[in-house]
Design a protein around this motif. Structure first.
Motif, mmCIF file in Angstrom:
data_model
loop_
_atom_site.group_PDB
_atom_site.id
_atom_site.type_symbol
_atom_site.label_atom_id
_atom_site.label_comp_id
_atom_site.label_asym_id
_atom_site.label_seq_id
_atom_site.Cartn_x
_atom_site.Cartn_y
_atom_site.Cartn_z
ATOM 1 N N ASP A 1 9.571 -1.182 0.439
ATOM 2 C CA ASP A 1 8.969 -0.309 1.546
ATOM 3 C C ASP A 1 9.120 1.145 1.376
ATOM 4 O O ASP A 1 8.033 1.815 1.244
ATOM 5 N N ASN B 1 1.753 -6.167 3.899
ATOM 6 C CA ASN B 1 3.075 -6.282 4.042
ATOM 7 C C ASN B 1 3.494 -7.758 4.301
ATOM 8 O O ASN B 1 4.577 -7.984 4.829
ATOM 9 N N GLY C 1 7.606 4.156 -7.018
ATOM 10 C CA GLY C 1 6.837 4.977 -6.341
ATOM 11 C C GLY C 1 7.426 6.085 -5.550
ATOM 12 O O GLY C 1 6.866 6.966 -5.218
ATOM 13 N N GLY D 1 6.605 -3.117 -4.829
ATOM 14 C CA GLY D 1 7.536 -2.165 -4.668
ATOM 15 C C GLY D 1 8.172 -2.472 -3.261
ATOM 16 O O GLY D 1 7.822 -3.315 -2.230
ATOM 17 N N LYS E 1 2.217 5.922 -1.186
ATOM 18 C CA LYS E 1 0.934 6.096 -0.456
ATOM 19 C C LYS E 1 0.772 7.532 0.290
ATOM 20 O O LYS E 1 -0.471 8.204 0.041
ATOM 21 N N ARG F 1 -4.670 -0.411 -2.937
ATOM 22 C CA ARG F 1 -3.825 -1.341 -2.334
ATOM 23 C C ARG F 1 -2.611 -1.202 -3.425
ATOM 24 O O ARG F 1 -2.487 -1.350 -4.657
ATOM 25 N N ILE F 2 -1.304 -0.830 -2.447
ATOM 26 C CA ILE F 2 -0.040 -0.706 -3.063
ATOM 27 C C ILE F 2 0.792 -2.010 -2.794
ATOM 28 O O ILE F 2 0.997 -2.494 -1.795
ATOM 29 N N VAL F 3 1.125 -2.446 -3.880
ATOM 30 C CA VAL F 3 2.090 -3.829 -4.035
ATOM 31 C C VAL F 3 3.461 -3.540 -5.082
ATOM 32 O O VAL F 3 3.406 -2.289 -5.493
ATOM 33 N N LYS G 1 6.613 2.218 -1.780
ATOM 34 C CA LYS G 1 5.100 2.411 -1.430
ATOM 35 C C LYS G 1 4.834 3.274 -0.344
ATOM 36 O O LYS G 1 3.522 3.550 -0.519
ATOM 37 N N VAL H 1 -1.133 -0.985 2.291
ATOM 38 C CA VAL H 1 0.100 -1.321 1.867
ATOM 39 C C VAL H 1 0.050 -2.733 2.437
ATOM 40 O O VAL H 1 0.438 -2.969 3.692
ATOM 41 N N GLU I 1 1.010 -1.135 -8.881
ATOM 42 C CA GLU I 1 2.417 -1.619 -8.575
ATOM 43 C C GLU I 1 2.769 0.094 -8.117
ATOM 44 O O GLU I 1 2.490 0.963 -8.131
ATOM 45 N N ALA I 2 4.182 -0.163 -7.341
ATOM 46 C CA ALA I 2 4.860 0.883 -6.914
ATOM 47 C C ALA I 2 6.317 0.576 -6.981
ATOM 48 O O ALA I 2 7.125 1.080 -6.118
#
Length: 484
Positions: free
Chosen positions: A441, A463, A211, A439, A448, A435-437, A444, A461, A207-208
């Motif tokens: 933009d 999208n 972030g 959050g 990243k 993998r960043i989810v 994230k 990421v 999760e982000a």
């Protein structure tokens, strides 16, 4: 072959739903879902209510649903998942197993039907599918022609019962350890032990939410919380705290009890009432009290001292709607200092809206945000425009904002950027893929960049929400349940 598909929480922070699928020889396939939540705020904009709650991806190969925790943006679509044909187990931690039917009952009453018999039928189906899985123990999801999949839940420190999920996945061609973070908590959250990184993660879905920023440390945010409460004592105003029923409400009560305890015999603090105006929050506070074995050492030490962090003298719980309306009227008319914790956490509905409509226009009052405010919600608008003397739309009417607006991010129950990076750094070997989810933009993108600076070589990421072309049309939920 192992594939990851994301059915939510890729364009923002809501609608969490992720799929891990194992592909065996001869077309054999087996999969599981991690969470199945609703969309909120701007992510729900432009969707019909049916689209917002739809489960419109194939389910025949899905053997189990893993619930990381019971916030509605992670579990709200579960009734719709069952209506669409899912008949596997719902695996979650023991505390989540107790709380899941409670949170879904409330969601069904608000967004589905007031028919108590129909609600009970839905809840009975859900209860029958729940399988509590103790923290730290491997549990086999399936072992057949598609391959072998086992999961292990570890404490995530987000809310009571929250978990991140370790998946040991084996096919003929490969074996991987895949980790889904769920929502991670900050290391120094009240009541809960901090999350410890996994021993291995070949792939990590993380999760982000925060972030791109860090939270204040606990001492700083506790000092800021006390300062806001002292403002209420000084001018007889109300401190209104929009908070979700699970997690934040209990953490705030814990911290407020500590502030009052340390004030000793100071008569000012004896005048301050603490009101929890939410039947659901009251129920979850009771469940929290009954789940003391899952509290951290600091909290259990308070109990040993004879203190009651979630049930102290100045705490008043409002259940009946009539009492809620009386409280709004009384606090608006009088100068009695009070703290009101009410839902919903993003001001998109619930009892907090009545308080906001009555109190936003009075400079004596304070609104304290302690959680993330998603884009498109009234909470985000109050936070953005309140300090400028702006206004917010509530129930179709414009309300000027003269109350003081505050935000203390540390009580969000989400890890900050440094906490997320520390979690990844604690894995003995950097995951081959991250993998960043979950959050916005900006959050994230910031995470990243930081992960790549830390040595991660493959940071993705996603999208867009993945919907398989062969998905069946969404099943109208109420029609499905009424036909049974």
């Amino acid at each position: 072959m192992l594939t990851l598909t994301h059915h939510g929480a890729v364009t923002g922070v809501t609608g969490s739903c992720h799929e891990l699928t194992l592909h065996g020889p001869g077309g054999a396939k087996g999969g599981m879902l991690v969470d199945c939540g609703i969309f909120q705020g701007s992510e729900a904009a432009g969707r019909s209510n049916a689209d917002e709650l739809a489960v419109d991806f194939p389910l025949a190969h899905i053997r189990a649903l893993i619930v990381t925790h019971v916030h509605i943006d992670h579990v709200g679509r579960i009734p719709h998942l069952l209506a669409a044909g899912f008949d596997g187990p719902i695996l979650c931690s023991p505390p989540s197993a107790l709380m899941l039917p409670e949170i879904l009952e409330d969601a069904l009453k608000i967004g589905f039907t007031r028919d108590t018999r129909l609600i009970e039928r839905v809840l009975d189906r859900i209860r029958a599918r729940i399988v509590p899985v103790p923290f730290g123990q491997w549990h086999t999801v399936f072992n057949d022609g598609a391959g072998r999949l086992a999961i292990r839940l570890q404490r995530a420190g987000h809310i009571l019962g929250s978990a991140y999920v370790e998946c040991d996945a084996t096919t003929v061609a490969e074996r991987e350890r895949i980790v889904f973070s769920g929502d991670l908590g900050a290391p120094d959250s009240p009541l809960l032990p901090e999350p410890r990184p996994p021993e291995r993660a070949d792939r990590l879905v993380i999760e982000a939410t925060y972030g791109d920023r860090n939270h204040e440390d606990r001492a700083t945010r506790r000092h800021r919380l006390q300062a806001v409460l002292e403002h209420a004592l000084a001018d007889g105003g109300t401190v209104l705290i929009p908070a979700f029923a699970i997690g934040r409400t209990q953490e705030l009560l814990y911290e407020i009890e500590g502030i009052i305890f340390e004030a000793g015999d100071d008569p000012r603090w004896k005048e301050l009432d603490i009101v929890v105006d939410s039947p659901l929050a009251a129920e979850f506070t009771r469940l929290y009290r009954n789940l003391k074995p899952y509290w951290d050492e600091e909290a259990t030490a308070r109990v040993r001292q004879g203190r009651h962090p979630l049930s102290f003298d100045q705490l008043l719980v409002l259940d009946r709607h009539e009492d809620h309306l009386k409280a709004v009227d009384y606090l608006t008319r009088t100068g009695h200092p009070c703290v009101v914790i009410a839902g919903s956490g993003m001001c998109a509905g619930g009892r907090v809206v009545n308080y906001l409509k009555a109190m936003l226009g009075d400079a004596r009052n304070d609104v304290l945000f302690v959680g993330y405010q998603a884009a498109g919600t009234p909470g985000r608008d109050i936070l953005t425009f309140g300090p400028r003397g702006g206004w917010v739309m509530l129930d179709g009417e414009r309300h000027p904002i003269r109350a003081q607006i505050h935000q203390v991010g540390g009580y969000s129950a989400h890890a900050g950027q440094a906490d997320l990076l520390r979690f990844v750094a604690g894995i003995p070997e950097m995951p081959a893929e991250i993998r960043i989810v979950h959050g916005d933009d900006e959050a994230k993108a910031a995470l990243k960049k930081k992960l790549e600076e830390a040595g991660a070589t493959c940071v993705l990421v996603p999208n867009s929400t993945a919907i398989a072309a062969s998905a069946a049309p969404a099943v109208p939920m109420i029609a499905s349940w009424q036909q049974e």
